[in-house]
Design an enzyme around this catalytic site. Structure first.
Site, short mmCIF file in Angstrom:
data_model
loop_
_atom_site.label_atom_id
_atom_site.label_comp_id
_atom_site.label_asym_id
_atom_site.label_seq_id
_atom_site.Cartn_x
_atom_site.Cartn_y
_atom_site.Cartn_z
N GLU A 97 0.54 -1.75 4.59
CA GLU A 97 0.92 -0.33 4.64
C GLU A 97 2.37 -0.18 5.05
O GLU A 97 3.15 0.49 4.39
CB GLU A 97 0.02 0.43 5.62
CG GLU A 97 0.36 1.91 5.69
CD GLU A 97 -0.59 2.71 6.55
OE1 GLU A 97 -0.25 3.87 6.89
OE2 GLU A 97 -1.68 2.21 6.89
N PHE B 222 -7.81 1.64 11.50
CA PHE B 222 -6.57 2.18 12.08
C PHE B 222 -6.74 2.60 13.55
O PHE B 222 -6.35 3.67 13.96
CB PHE B 222 -6.14 3.38 11.23
CG PHE B 222 -4.67 3.71 11.32
CD1 PHE B 222 -3.74 2.95 10.64
CD2 PHE B 222 -4.22 4.78 12.05
CE1 PHE B 222 -2.38 3.26 10.69
CE2 PHE B 222 -2.86 5.11 12.12
CZ PHE B 222 -1.95 4.34 11.43
N ALA C 73 -6.09 5.51 5.43
CA ALA C 73 -6.88 6.58 6.05
C ALA C 73 -8.11 6.96 5.22
O ALA C 73 -8.61 8.07 5.33
CB ALA C 73 -6.01 7.82 6.32
N GLN D 22 0.82 -1.21 0.00
CA GLN D 22 0.00 0.00 0.00
C GLN D 22 0.86 1.26 0.00
O GLN D 22 0.32 2.36 -0.11
CB GLN D 22 -0.90 0.01 1.25
CG GLN D 22 -1.93 -1.09 1.28
CD GLN D 22 -2.67 -1.17 2.60
OE1 GLN D 22 -2.68 -2.22 3.23
NE2 GLN D 22 -3.30 -0.10 3.03
N GLU E 127 -12.84 2.83 4.99
CA GLU E 127 -12.82 2.33 6.36
C GLU E 127 -14.15 2.43 7.11
O GLU E 127 -14.51 1.51 7.86
CB GLU E 127 -11.74 3.07 7.16
CG GLU E 127 -10.34 2.76 6.71
CD GLU E 127 -9.32 3.68 7.36
OE1 GLU E 127 -8.44 3.16 8.07
OE2 GLU E 127 -9.41 4.91 7.17
N THR F 107 -3.86 11.77 10.41
CA THR F 107 -3.61 12.67 11.55
C THR F 107 -2.15 13.13 11.58
O THR F 107 -1.84 14.08 12.29
CB THR F 107 -3.98 11.99 12.88
OG1 THR F 107 -3.31 10.73 12.98
CG2 THR F 107 -5.49 11.75 12.93
N ARG G 51 -5.65 7.32 17.15
CA ARG G 51 -6.95 7.27 16.47
C ARG G 51 -7.99 6.52 17.30
O ARG G 51 -9.18 6.81 17.22
CB ARG G 51 -6.82 6.66 15.07
CG ARG G 51 -8.05 6.90 14.22
CD ARG G 51 -7.84 6.47 12.78
NE ARG G 51 -7.27 7.51 11.94
CZ ARG G 51 -7.98 8.33 11.15
NH1 ARG G 51 -9.30 8.26 11.13
NH2 ARG G 51 -7.37 9.22 10.41
N PHE H 68 -5.94 -4.13 3.42
CA PHE H 68 -6.61 -3.88 4.69
C PHE H 68 -5.69 -3.28 5.76
O PHE H 68 -5.95 -3.41 6.95
CB PHE H 68 -7.26 -5.16 5.24
CG PHE H 68 -8.13 -5.86 4.25
CD1 PHE H 68 -9.27 -5.24 3.74
CD2 PHE H 68 -7.82 -7.13 3.79
CE1 PHE H 68 -10.08 -5.87 2.81
CE2 PHE H 68 -8.62 -7.78 2.86
CZ PHE H 68 -9.75 -7.14 2.37
N ARG I 5 -7.79 -1.75 8.62
CA ARG I 5 -8.95 -0.96 8.23
C ARG I 5 -9.64 -0.30 9.45
O ARG I 5 -10.23 -0.96 10.28
CB ARG I 5 -9.93 -1.88 7.51
CG ARG I 5 -11.00 -1.18 6.71
CD ARG I 5 -11.80 -2.23 5.97
NE ARG I 5 -12.67 -1.65 4.95
CZ ARG I 5 -13.38 -2.38 4.08
NH1 ARG I 5 -13.31 -3.70 4.13
NH2 ARG I 5 -14.15 -1.80 3.19
#
Length: 771
Positions: free
Chosen positions: A245, A357, A523, A210, A725, A454, A323, A241, A355
């Protein structure tokens, strides 16, 4: 299954319910993933090796002689073979590509076998003799606290007013502690990378990732190269998912290291068992809270602490735990609050993005609290939820952001009506009054999910668009495709800009050679940012063509429009390709980059103030379940969903995301249980022991509708909203419905139900309610 959508945008291409660009390839098995690519001559295969029984301790000895002597083995790699930095961390370090001196979780890679076949590499890897000075591992968050293991990152807090005083002044108080489980990403295509050595020491890496830019940067650091010497490319992933990442990087590094050492192209594809043992999951948490509320059920104070199992290293745990805090309010206003997290180190694989996060875990707490208040006051849980929603004068989040786009109440009340919630609540009560074995539960829960990274600097994207002289278009951007339909949506945006049909836009693989310094596709911001960047690039070219046409035919630019493959210039029409050819002959550039940076977002983490999100996406789900109190088995009888996507770029894809997200969230909270033994070994490392939802788990009565939106309040791409998400958290309705069914066994008592609500967890809660 019933779905409803309609085109909501006055456009030719954007807003159409088009099929995914690779749909026919997917269902026919012709979509090319990395393991389907034609293997070059001389390809070698890389398989990681690890200590089979130990999770924590110093490495006393590693005997690899038998591994090296196994037929077909070309090389055996250890940390000593790395010419540059031995670290694949996305943040502060601490993630060795190959362990050096010690291991901190079961499955940590100590060496890698390079062989002429994958089978030979796998067989050879099992011949290693590794001796570990075993130390007791901290496996759970409770272990970490009891053993006083140093936290992986400092604690963090959102605070508003004096929560202790507010709790003391509250008419009613409630408190409990419960577990929120983790989740395996279980992408259909496992972790894989293939590396090609290039001239001058350069390296090309095909990675199922990703975040191609991160793979590029970390491979370059490992090999001691400049970033420009490494190219990373990804055409598609078979699911991500969040699990690809940051954690796709290590396998890209091992493939590149093997290619560097041997001079041969190299492929690293993890076996499913190894993939599940060696890669991070959704963070599991222990949530402990105390809440104050008045006689109507309106919250007056919330004091909550989350203990997060981060694993052995930081990875992305800082932002993920943040988060969780950002979404611990879900859609509700807390007048006085303290929301805290501890980021705990355990001797397990480093947990990572999944997914949502961290947001889903925060929302599970919020919904559990609402349900518990309802039980204490003997009030319908939906009424408690509605009384606590953000509203005028009660619209500032615990982190200081004003909720400006609040449609939660309207959306909930629409679903309350269309799902026939009140009548079904009465029917559930009648059913439960007639049986002692089977119990029904019903819940309607909202979702309010913040959209943006963020970490503010990640909110940017780039794109590259070429127009050829036959009028066809080449599109490239920094977003990656993992089945979510991002490529299709962005192609629709570009086609709309030029007035073309989507089949005239060729989608090309994401590569760092075309768009540099990209952010991860995460995100839920992929279409928002890459769509805007691609539109900017296409708009630049369109502007040049407009200027050229206006000058050539002496027509005001306002009288030129692009539609249906034609360019209308005053009172005449010219084919788009013909105009492109004439512009090229006039030496007009038909290529452009595009760039977009999300406006308004700014977050001061030190002060815990700012606007971390550009906007919120909303949704709600109503779930009805039946549980068997003798076995703990559960069936989902019906699900109604109403979800907000703003003005949909592609309703077919958006509804697919909503359906899939709900099922994945449902699985997380019902059947998907991660089990570690006391030695820190993952016991559920294959589909035989780890149960994701299957087709029969999807409710037969499944009704999905898109909220009839006037469009995003903010200036997003065609006023759409993110959909990657937020739908996952619709699955919380199922967990709340199970909770509701159990609660009816002993009115006034809060069921001690953890997540996931497996059959065993349901049975434990049922027994506790009957004591």
């Amino acid at each position: 299954m019933a779905v409803t959508h309609r085109k909501t945008i006055a456009t030719d291409t954007v807003g159409l319910a088009l099929a995914h660009d690779s749909a026919a390839l997917h269902v026919s098995g012709r979509a090319v993933y990395i393991d389907d690519m034609r293997e070059p001559d001389g390809l070698v295969h890389v398989v990681p090796g690890y200590a089979r029984d130990a999770a924590r301790g110093k490495i006393k000895s590693v005997d690899l002689d038998a591994v090296r002597k196994y037929p077909g083995v070309v090389a055996v790699l250890t940390c000593k073979d790395i010419p540059g930095l031995n670290d694949s961390s996305p943040t502060i370090g601490g993630d060795p590509i190959l362990a050096d001196g010690a291991i901190e979780f079961h499955g940590q890679v100590i060496f890698a076998v390079v062989a002429i076949t994958r089978d030979a590499a796998r067989r050879a890897a099992r011949l290693a003799k590794i001796e570990i000075a075993v130390e007791k591992p901290a496996v759970t968050v409770d272990d970490a606290v009891a053993m006083k293991v140093k936290d992986i990152l400092p604690p963090y807090e959102f605070k508003r007013h004096d929560v202790t005083a507010a709790l003391k002044a509250s008419v009613h108080r409630i408190g409990e502690s419960f577990l929120i489980g983790g989740q395996e990403q279980f992408y259909l295509e496992g972790q894989i990378a293939m590396a090609y050595p290039e001239e001058g020491g350069a390296m090309t890496v095909f990675s199922s990732t990703q975040h191609p830019t991160e793979v590029q940067h970390i491979v370059a650091k490992m090999l001691g190269l400049a970033d420009a010497q490494v190219t990373c490319e990804c055409r598609r992933m078979g699911g991500g998912f969040g699990g690809k990442e940051s954690q796709a990087t290590q396998w890209g590094c091992l493939a590149a290291l093997a290619a560097h050492v041997t001079g041969h192209p190299a492929k690293c594809r993890l076996d499913r068992d190894d993939d599940m043992m060696m890669t991070g999951k959704r963070h599991d948490f222990r949530a402990t809270y105390e809440a104050g509320f008045d006689k109507t059920g309106r919250v007056t104070a919330v004091d909550v602490e989350f203990w997060g199992r981060c694993g052995y290293s930081a990875d992305l745990s800082g932002a993920i735990c943040d988060r969780t805090m950002f979404h611990a309010d879900n859609a509700y206003f807390y007048p006085a609050t303290s929301i805290r997290t501890r980021r705990l180190k355990t001797h397990t694989v480093s947990n990572t993005a999944f997914r949502g996060f961290g947001g889903p875990q925060g929302m599970v707490f919020a919904e559990r609290m609402m349900d518990a208040i309802a039980i204490k006051l003997a009030v319908d849980p939906l009424d408690i939820r509605k009384r606590n929603l953000y509203a005028a004068g009660r619209d500032i989040t615990p982190y200081g952001m004003k909720v400006e786009d609040n449609i939660a109440l309207d959306l909930i009340e629409q679903l309350e009506k269309t799902s026939d919630y009140r009548a079904r609540r009465e029917q559930v009560a009648k059913f439960n009054g007639k049986t002692t074995v089977l119990r029904k539960g019903l819940a309607l829960t909202p979702v309010k999910f913040g959209i943006s990274f963020t970490l503010t600097h990640l909110n940017q994207a780039g794109a590259l668009v070429h127009v050829y002289t036959d009028g066809s278009v080449h599109l490239n951007h920094g977003g990656t495709e993992m089945g979510q339909g991002l490529y299709t949506k962005v192609a629709q945006v570009v086609a709309e800009e030029f007035g073309l049909s989507p089949d005239r836009v060729r989608i090309t693989a994401t590569t760092t050679a075309k768009v540099p310094n990209t952010s991860p596709t995460a995100a839920s911001s992929g279409a928002d940012m890459n769509g805007m960047a691609a539109r900017a690039a296409a708009g630049t070219i369109r502007g040049r063509l407009t200027d050229f046409a206006a000058k050539t035919w002496k027509v005001a630019k306002s009288r030129i429009r692009f539609e249906k493959g034609q360019v209308i210039v005053g009172n005449q029409s010219i084919g788009f390709g013909e105009l492109a050819r004439k512009a090229h002959q006039a030496r007009i550039s038909l290529s452009s980059t595009g760039y977009y940076a999300t406006p308004k977002v700014a977050w001061d983490r030190a002060k815990a103030k700012g606007r971390p999100f550009y906007y919120f996406a909303y949704g709600a789900a109503c779930a009805e379940v039946t549980i068997d109190t003798l076995t703990g088995e559960m069936r989902i009888d019906r699900v109604d969903i109403l979800h907000d996507v703003g003005r949909s770029l592609n309703p077919a894809i958006d509804i697919g995301q909503i359906e899939g997200g709900f099922v994945q969230g449902m699985g997380w909270l019902t059947t998907e249980e991660l089990v570690y033994d006391a030695k820190g070994r993952l016991a559920t490392h294959a589909p035989s022991t780890y149960k994701i939802p299957c087709a029969s788990d999807v409710p037969a009565d499944f009704r999905v509708n898109l909220y009839d939106s006037k469009g995003n309040r903010e200036n997003t791409i065609y006023r759409s909203k993110a959909v990657g998400e937020p739908p996952l958290m619709l699955g919380i309705a199922v967990w709340s419905a199970i909770f509701n069914a159990i609660a009816g066994l002993n009115p006034g008592k809060v069921p001690p139900l953890d997540a996931p609500a497996t059959a065993e967890a349901i049975l434990r809660a049922v027994k506790a309610m009957r004591r």
